[in-house]
Motif scaffolding. Structure first.
Motif, PDB file in Angstrom:
ATOM      1  N   LEU A  29     -10.351   1.556  -5.300  1.00 55.03           N
ATOM      2  CA  LEU A  29     -10.127   0.340  -4.515  1.00 55.03           C
ATOM      3  C   LEU A  29      -9.645   0.691  -3.108  1.00 55.03           C
ATOM      4  CD1 LEU A  29      -8.245  -1.709  -7.260  1.00 55.03           C
ATOM      5  CD2 LEU A  29     -10.652  -1.905  -6.599  1.00 55.03           C
ATOM      6  N   PRO A  30      -9.775  -0.253  -2.169  1.00 57.41           N
ATOM      7  CA  PRO A  30      -9.222  -0.020  -0.824  1.00 57.41           C
ATOM      8  C   PRO A  30      -7.719   0.246  -0.881  1.00 57.41           C
ATOM      9  CG  PRO A  30     -10.683  -1.921  -0.820  1.00 57.41           C
ATOM     10  CD  PRO A  30     -10.502  -1.533  -2.254  1.00 57.41           C
ATOM     11  N   GLU A  31      -7.238   1.003   0.060  1.00 60.28           N
ATOM     12  CA  GLU A  31      -5.834   1.438   0.051  1.00 60.28           C
ATOM     13  C   GLU A  31      -4.866   0.272  -0.054  1.00 60.28           C
ATOM     14  OE1 GLU A  31      -2.739   3.836   3.045  1.00 60.28           O
ATOM     15  OE2 GLU A  31      -4.897   3.802   3.432  1.00 60.28           O
ATOM     16  N   ARG A  32      -5.114  -0.813   0.685  1.00 57.52           N
ATOM     17  CA  ARG A  32      -4.179  -1.933   0.703  1.00 57.52           C
ATOM     18  C   ARG A  32      -4.103  -2.637  -0.659  1.00 57.52           C
ATOM     19  NH1 ARG A  32      -9.021  -3.646   2.673  1.00 57.52           N
ATOM     20  NH2 ARG A  32      -9.759  -5.727   2.053  1.00 57.52           N
ATOM     21  N   VAL A  33      -5.155  -2.512  -1.448  1.00 55.06           N
ATOM     22  CA  VAL A  33      -5.188  -3.098  -2.789  1.00 55.06           C
ATOM     23  C   VAL A  33      -4.712  -2.086  -3.830  1.00 55.06           C
ATOM     24  CG1 VAL A  33      -6.688  -4.195  -4.514  1.00 55.06           C
ATOM     25  CG2 VAL A  33      -7.102  -4.578  -2.075  1.00 55.06           C
ATOM     26  N   ARG A  34      -5.095  -0.843  -3.638  1.00 55.48           N
ATOM     27  CA  ARG A  34      -4.807   0.232  -4.593  1.00 55.48           C
ATOM     28  C   ARG A  34      -3.330   0.603  -4.641  1.00 55.48           C
ATOM     29  NH1 ARG A  34      -6.999   5.001  -1.914  1.00 55.48           N
ATOM     30  NH2 ARG A  34      -4.912   5.041  -0.942  1.00 55.48           N
ATOM     31  N   ASP A  35      -2.727   0.833  -3.491  1.00 60.15           N
ATOM     32  CA  ASP A  35      -1.375   1.408  -3.475  1.00 60.15           C
ATOM     33  C   ASP A  35      -0.334   0.531  -4.177  1.00 60.15           C
ATOM     34  OD1 ASP A  35      -2.466   3.544  -2.220  1.00 60.15           O
ATOM     35  OD2 ASP A  35      -1.469   3.248  -0.281  1.00 60.15           O
ATOM     36  N   PRO A  36      -0.332  -0.805  -3.969  1.00 60.02           N
ATOM     37  CA  PRO A  36       0.637  -1.620  -4.705  1.00 60.02           C
ATOM     38  C   PRO A  36       0.423  -1.566  -6.218  1.00 60.02           C
ATOM     39  CG  PRO A  36      -0.271  -2.849  -2.855  1.00 60.02           C
ATOM     40  CD  PRO A  36      -1.092  -1.622  -2.997  1.00 60.02           C
ATOM     41  N   LEU A  37      -0.838  -1.501  -6.659  1.00 63.51           N
ATOM     42  CA  LEU A  37      -1.106  -1.409  -8.100  1.00 63.51           C
ATOM     43  C   LEU A  37      -0.570  -0.104  -8.669  1.00 63.51           C
ATOM     44  CD1 LEU A  37      -4.741  -2.813  -8.510  1.00 63.51           C
ATOM     45  CD2 LEU A  37      -2.554  -3.964  -8.938  1.00 63.51           C
ATOM     46  N   LEU A  38      -0.759   0.985  -7.951  1.00 55.90           N
ATOM     47  CA  LEU A  38      -0.258   2.271  -8.435  1.00 55.90           C
ATOM     48  C   LEU A  38       1.273   2.313  -8.399  1.00 55.90           C
ATOM     49  CD1 LEU A  38      -2.851   4.761  -6.890  1.00 55.90           C
ATOM     50  CD2 LEU A  38      -2.671   3.944  -9.258  1.00 55.90           C
ATOM     51  N   ALA A  39       1.879   1.628  -7.428  1.00 61.86           N
ATOM     52  CA  ALA A  39       3.345   1.550  -7.386  1.00 61.86           C
ATOM     53  C   ALA A  39       3.865   0.827  -8.619  1.00 61.86           C
ATOM     54  CB  ALA A  39       3.795   0.843  -6.116  1.00 61.86           C
ATOM     55  N   PHE A  40       3.222  -0.303  -8.974  1.00 57.17           N
ATOM     56  CA  PHE A  40       3.640  -1.016 -10.184  1.00 57.17           C
ATOM     57  C   PHE A  40       3.394  -0.167 -11.425  1.00 57.17           C
ATOM     58  CE2 PHE A  40       2.667  -3.465 -13.940  1.00 57.17           C
ATOM     59  CZ  PHE A  40       3.804  -4.242 -14.052  1.00 57.17           C
ATOM     60  N   THR A  41       2.244   0.472 -11.490  1.00 57.98           N
ATOM     61  CA  THR A  41       1.922   1.294 -12.656  1.00 57.98           C
ATOM     62  C   THR A  41       2.961   2.389 -12.860  1.00 57.98           C
ATOM     63  OG1 THR A  41      -0.445   0.870 -12.368  1.00 57.98           O
ATOM     64  CG2 THR A  41       0.152   2.781 -13.672  1.00 57.98           C
ATOM     65  N   GLY A  42       3.334   3.056 -11.775  1.00 55.18           N
ATOM     66  CA  GLY A  42       4.347   4.098 -11.880  1.00 55.18           C
ATOM     67  C   GLY A  42       5.680   3.561 -12.370  1.00 55.18           C
ATOM     68  N   HIS A  43       6.087   2.401 -11.840  1.00 56.59           N
ATOM     69  CA  HIS A  43       7.341   1.790 -12.276  1.00 56.59           C
ATOM     70  C   HIS A  43       7.284   1.442 -13.757  1.00 56.59           C
ATOM     71  CE1 HIS A  43      10.886  -0.854 -12.207  1.00 56.59           C
ATOM     72  NE2 HIS A  43      10.157  -1.652 -12.976  1.00 56.59           N
ATOM     73  N   ALA A  44       6.180   0.823 -14.186  1.00 55.91           N
ATOM     74  CA  ALA A  44       6.062   0.400 -15.576  1.00 55.91           C
ATOM     75  C   ALA A  44       6.045   1.593 -16.525  1.00 55.91           C
ATOM     76  CB  ALA A  44       4.803  -0.438 -15.760  1.00 55.91           C
ATOM     77  N   GLU A  45       5.443   2.694 -16.111  1.00 58.51           N
ATOM     78  CA  GLU A  45       5.402   3.892 -16.954  1.00 58.51           C
ATOM     79  C   GLU A  45       6.783   4.520 -17.102  1.00 58.51           C
ATOM     80  OE1 GLU A  45       0.825   5.399 -16.068  1.00 58.51           O
ATOM     81  OE2 GLU A  45       2.484   6.092 -14.806  1.00 58.51           O
ATOM     82  N   ARG A  46       7.624   4.344 -16.101  1.00 58.28           N
ATOM     83  CA  ARG A  46       8.973   4.933 -16.146  1.00 58.28           C
ATOM     84  C   ARG A  46       9.988   4.032 -16.838  1.00 58.28           C
ATOM     85  NH1 ARG A  46       7.516   5.768 -10.742  1.00 58.28           N
ATOM     86  NH2 ARG A  46       8.890   4.059 -10.100  1.00 58.28           N
ATOM     87  N   THR A  47       9.661   2.767 -17.052  1.00 58.07           N
ATOM     88  CA  THR A  47      10.609   1.791 -17.566  1.00 58.07           C
ATOM     89  C   THR A  47      10.441   1.621 -19.071  1.00 58.07           C
ATOM     90  OG1 THR A  47      10.473   0.607 -15.456  1.00 58.07           O
ATOM     91  CG2 THR A  47      11.454  -0.576 -17.319  1.00 58.07           C
ATOM     92  N   PRO A  48      11.532   1.661 -19.848  1.00 54.66           N
ATOM     93  CA  PRO A  48      11.421   1.421 -21.292  1.00 54.66           C
ATOM     94  C   PRO A  48      10.751   0.083 -21.575  1.00 54.66           C
ATOM     95  CG  PRO A  48      13.599   2.258 -20.748  1.00 54.66           C
ATOM     96  CD  PRO A  48      12.909   1.980 -19.445  1.00 54.66           C
ATOM     97  N   ALA A  49       9.942   0.041 -22.628  1.00 52.62           N
ATOM     98  CA  ALA A  49       9.134  -1.144 -22.930  1.00 52.62           C
ATOM     99  C   ALA A  49       9.994  -2.392 -23.092  1.00 52.62           C
ATOM    100  CB  ALA A  49       8.308  -0.896 -24.188  1.00 52.62           C
ATOM    101  N   GLY A  50      11.087  -2.285 -23.819  1.00 53.43           N
ATOM    102  CA  GLY A  50      11.944  -3.443 -24.035  1.00 53.43           C
ATOM    103  C   GLY A  50      12.552  -3.957 -22.746  1.00 53.43           C
ATOM    104  N   GLU A  51      12.925  -3.044 -21.877  1.00 58.50           N
ATOM    105  CA  GLU A  51      13.517  -3.440 -20.588  1.00 58.50           C
ATOM    106  C   GLU A  51      12.491  -4.165 -19.718  1.00 58.50           C
ATOM    107  OE1 GLU A  51      15.220  -1.117 -16.652  1.00 58.50           O
ATOM    108  OE2 GLU A  51      15.638  -0.282 -18.652  1.00 58.50           O
TER     109      GLU A  51
END
Length: 219
Positions: free
Chosen positions: A47-69
């Motif tokens: 995807l274009p950078e302006r669309v891609r980067d926020p999605l990857l930022a969320f993905t990284g956060h979600a991968e680091r965060t416990p599921a219940g939290e």
């Protein structure tokens, strides 16, 4: 004075992918989330950078965060904060008869495109709208653009809450044309006044668990 017409919505080849990924990431973080995150991480780089980067930022956060939290944060954000309401027609119509009609029109549009909703699924939830946009890009683009003011207000509210889902809304906004003067005025008006408040006319498309309660947002 004649009103200036908005140019016809233009979609790009990457729009369906973006909207489908955004839809998946705005769904409740249940046991299927790891698979959705993996898909997003694989598909987002195209995807274009302006669309891609926020999605990857969320993905990284979600991968680091416990599921219940993460699940608790989702409920606290979208179920208990009125200004973080994910139901787009709420911003334009509040809990009024007109919202009931808007929901009906959405459901009819989805049915015509072959998208069938579950009985407890409202057609104006942003994740559902994005899923539809991924399946029918021209119609979905028009629908998202029609609700541009509500989308922007939701994005600003999530950012003010320091919510990780603000990244997903940033990505959604990046798929749409820039705000025009009238849309900026609509955002300002919604922020100042809020939606209409007539509490009638939504059945059968407003089940009790998504009605705004006195303490917060849709339940």
């Amino acid at each position: 004075m004649k009103r200036r017409l908005r140019p016809a919505a233009r979609t790009e080849p990457w729009h369906p992918c973006a909207w489908q990924l955004q839809s998946l990431l705005l769904a409740y973080p249940d046991e299927g989330l790891p698979e959705r995150l993996s898909l997003a991480r694989r598909a987002a780089p195209a995807l274009p950078e302006r669309v891609r980067d926020p999605l990857l930022a969320f993905t990284g956060h979600a991968e680091r965060t416990p599921a219940g939290e993460l699940a608790a944060a989702y409920v606290a954000t979208f179920d208990h904060r009125r200004r973080c309401c994910p139901y787009l027609t709420y911003y334009a119509h509040g809990d009024t008869r007109r919202r009931g009609l808007a929901l009906l029109r959405l459901k009819q549009a989805y049915a015509a495109a072959g998208l069938r909703l579950a009985d407890d699924e409202l057609p104006d939830h942003l994740a559902v709208v994005l899923e539809f946009a991924g399946a029918d890009p021209p119609a979905g683009h028009r629908l998202l653009t029609e609700h541009r003011a509500g989308l922007e207000l939701l994005r600003l509210a999530l950012r003010a809450e320091d919510s990780p889902w603000a990244w997903v809304l940033q990505s959604v906004s990046a798929t749409l044309p820039p705000l025009h003067g009238d849309e900026q005025a609509a955002v300002a008006r919604l922020a100042a006044e809020g939606p209409p408040e007539e509490q009638v006319g939504l059945d059968p498309y407003m089940p009790p668990h998504v009605m705004p309660d006195p303490a917060g947002g849709p339940r």
